[in-house]
Design an enzyme around this catalytic site. Sequence first.
Site: not given
Ligand code: 2M8
Length: 440
Positions: A173, A406
Amino acid sequence: MTSESANLEELALEALSVLEDNWLGRSTKPAPHLYPHQWSWDSAFIAIGNASVRWDRAASELVSLFEAQWTTGLLPHIVFGSRQAEYWPSPEAWGSEACVAAPSMVATSGICQPPVHAWAARRVFEARPDEAGHDFLESIFEPMAAWHEYLHRERAIGSPLVEIWHPWESGMDNSPAWDEAVAALRPRPEEIPHYRRVDTELMDPTVRPSDDHYDRYAFLLERLRLEDYSPAAPQDHPFRVRDVLFNSLLVVADRQLAWIAERIGADGSLALQRAETLSCEIDRVLWNDELGMHVSFDAVADAQIPQRIAGGFGALLADPGPELTSRILEVLESEFLVPVGASGFMLPTVAVSDPAFETSGYWRGPAWVQIMWLVAAGLDTVGSDALADRLRRGVVGLVAAEGFWEYFDPITARGHGSARFSWTAALFLDTMSESPIADH
Ligand code: 2M8
């Protein structure tokens, strides 16, 4: 049994319990609170981890995701579950119900994430190559082909390289690679929809993307929503990036699609041809000789983005040939890899020596297990087995020392972000089953 292998066995059980706790009934949420729905590339990694331990769940993970596919072929990056689970952007913010191409039974986002799914489908099949596996492969083939078709049809604009239209589509992101393209967005205040962040209520706001970035994420979302996520003039969309990792994964995905086609007696020649074209374009357009690795391309600025990030090593997956490979490996070893545990390496998303590096700043420095897993697979592709092995030891070392976080701080190796993270658990399981680490 040595105490080390006993410990690894305990960790494997713990990984299973993380996946169990995050199980939603037909798919798995990425994390207990921060990401309470189904995410696209998370599901692919989770399916890979589950394939050899809970096969039915691995298959269900992908089948349920593809049930939310749009008629355009778009595979949405979020499939919403319970409306009670708080997350922004919510189903209302995406407004998929108002889009004719969206599924009617379930709310989804309207953008996508990197295409790891064909690879995951193959792994699921290989874990059970019997009648059930074959049925699974047959049922997933057409939707998978439609997903790839969508990317090649709608996202390849004036180039075979496909574009992402939102930083969230990269999965990385707030990577510094997107900073300039994001800063170049100058939304007027009325173009930013009203929203309330949930992530900063759950996490330390200093490790999450800034509000300034979120305003622009919200602006891009709203702009795409107003065009049903299929802009009539895509060349005018203000964020268009040809990301090296996304495109490299599409090369792998097309090759795997061709492999699946062969298994079920379908024609995979187009997928193979596309993989070859794309892989040549990656080297032609995304190689940066000065930086000694591939970088992404900003299609709005019509220029490469001269920022080294770990995602660039994803190009190894497309097998760039011996000359480029040796340059890439030199940069990987001399600039990026950080020792962890007795004999492992971790891979920060941004090199520690880079001015853009932030030690615990989400996609701006920390090591992520799924990027390490992907780059290890890239190293396998180019025959660099020893480095691949040390990266896998790094995955095991980080998890053994800290748990299923994470992401991890490259300086202290401390875990950050959400605890009990699904893809960390899933890819830990896969790493244990794939490599001889456990025997050492
Ligand atoms: C993160 O992205 C989401 C938006 O899609 C967020 O920040 O709310 C990123 O690390 C992405 O790569 C990942 O798929 C998602 C869920 O783990 O979180």
